[in-house]
Design an enzyme around this catalytic site. Structure first.
Site, PDB file in Angstrom:
ATOM      1  N   CYS A  68     -23.102 -31.751 -29.190  1.00 46.92           N
ATOM      2  CA  CYS A  68     -22.692 -33.035 -29.762  1.00 46.92           C
ATOM      3  C   CYS A  68     -23.113 -33.148 -31.220  1.00 46.92           C
ATOM      4  O   CYS A  68     -24.028 -32.466 -31.683  1.00 46.92           O
ATOM      5  CB  CYS A  68     -23.313 -34.169 -28.941  1.00 46.92           C
ATOM      6  SG  CYS A  68     -22.407 -35.720 -29.054  1.00 46.92           S
TER       7      CYS A  68
ATOM      8  N   ASP B 262     -29.676 -39.651 -20.809  1.00 46.64           N
ATOM      9  CA  ASP B 262     -30.318 -39.338 -22.082  1.00 46.64           C
ATOM     10  C   ASP B 262     -31.692 -39.985 -22.109  1.00 46.64           C
ATOM     11  O   ASP B 262     -32.004 -40.874 -21.307  1.00 46.64           O
ATOM     12  CB  ASP B 262     -29.455 -39.859 -23.238  1.00 46.64           C
ATOM     13  CG  ASP B 262     -29.738 -39.156 -24.559  1.00 46.64           C
ATOM     14  OD1 ASP B 262     -30.698 -38.362 -24.627  1.00 46.64           O
ATOM     15  OD2 ASP B 262     -29.005 -39.400 -25.529  1.00 46.64           O
TER      16      ASP B 262
END
Length: 214
Positions: A6, A131
Site C-alpha cells: 500500500c 490494522d
C-alpha cells in the site's frame, strides 16, 4: 496468499512491485496522508499494471459521490474503507458501485474487544483488514497489533493482517496467525510513498520460505 503493498505513488515502483509478486497494490486517496496520490496519477500507474493485479483505493470517511468519482477516474478495482464508515454506509456503497468492485473494511484494533466491531460488517463487505490502532494516524504507522489478541479470530469473511509488518517479522506473523492476506506500507519504504524494492524482494523471500516450511 494475498500480498498487498500500500501507499504506491510511483509508476515504475508499482510495476516492479507487481513483478516481484504483489497481487494487490494500494493507493492512498486521503489528502491529509503523506502517501496521498491524485486520482489522475493513480490511473497512470493502473494503466501500466497487469489486469490480474488488484488496484485498491484507500478512503476514509469520503462522501459516496466523491468516492465514486475517484474510483471511476482512477480505474480502481477495489475500495478500502479506513475511516469510521458504518454498515449502512457500506450498504449504500454496494448499491452504487459495480458488483465486481471489492469492498474492504479496515479496523484499527486497540483491544481484543475491538474485534467485535467486525461482526456488524459480515454481510456488507467482501474482505476485512485489521490494522494497528494509533490515536492520530489511520495507517502506515509501523506499529503492530498484539498478535496474541488475534489468535482466535476466525471471521466468516477473508481477512488481511496489517500493522507494522516487515520482511523481518512477516514469517513469525504467518506462523502464528492464519490471515488470508497481508498488507504492508511503511515496512517496505525508504520514506512515505517511496518503496524500497530490496525490502519488497526480501519480503517475498520470507513469505515463500515460510510457505515452503509448512
Amino acid at each position: 496468499m494475498r500480498v498487498k503493498i500500500c501507499g504506491i505513488t510511483q509508476i515504475k515502483q508499482g510495476q516492479e512491485i507487481a513483478v516481484l509478486g504483489a497481487n494487490s497494490l494500494g493507493f492512498i486517496c486521503v489528502e491529509r496522508s503523506p502517501r496521498y496520490i491524485a486520482p489522475a496519477k493513480i490511473r497512470e500507474i493502473v494503466e501500466g499494471l497487469p489486469l490480474n493485479i488488484d488496484k485498491v483505493g484507500v478512503f476514509a470517511d469520503h462522501s459516496l459521490t466523491e468516492l465514486i468519482k475517484v474510483v471511476d477516474l482512477a480505474k480502481l478495482t477495489a475500495i478500502q474503507l479506513h475511516g469510521t464508515e458504518s454498515p449502512d454506509y457500506c450498504i449504500q456503497l454496494r448499491q452504487v458501485i459495480p458488483n465486481n468492485i471489492e469492498i474492504i473494511k479496515a479496523f484499527r484494533i486497540k483491544t481484543p474487544a475491538s474485534l467485535q466491531d467486525t461482526i456488524a460488517y459480515k454481510d456488507q463487505v467482501d474482505t476485512l483488514l485489521l490494522d494497528a490502532y494509533h490515536p492520530h494516524m489511520l495507517g502506515g504507522t509501523g506499529q503492530t497489533i498484539n498478535w496474541q489478541d488475534l489468535a482466535e479470530f476466525r471471521p466468516s469473511l477473508p481477512w488481511m493482517l496489517a500493522g507494522g509488518l516487515t520482511p523481518d517479522n512477516v514469517a513469525d506473523a504467518l506462523s502464528r496467525l492464519k490471515p488470508d492476506g497481508i498488507d504492508l506500507s511503511s515496512g517496505v519504504e525508504r520514506s512515505p510513498g517511496d518503496k524500497d524494492l530490496t525490502k519488497v524482494a526480501q519480503l517475498f523471500q520470507a513469505i515463500n520460505q515460510e510457505i515452503n516450511n509448512k
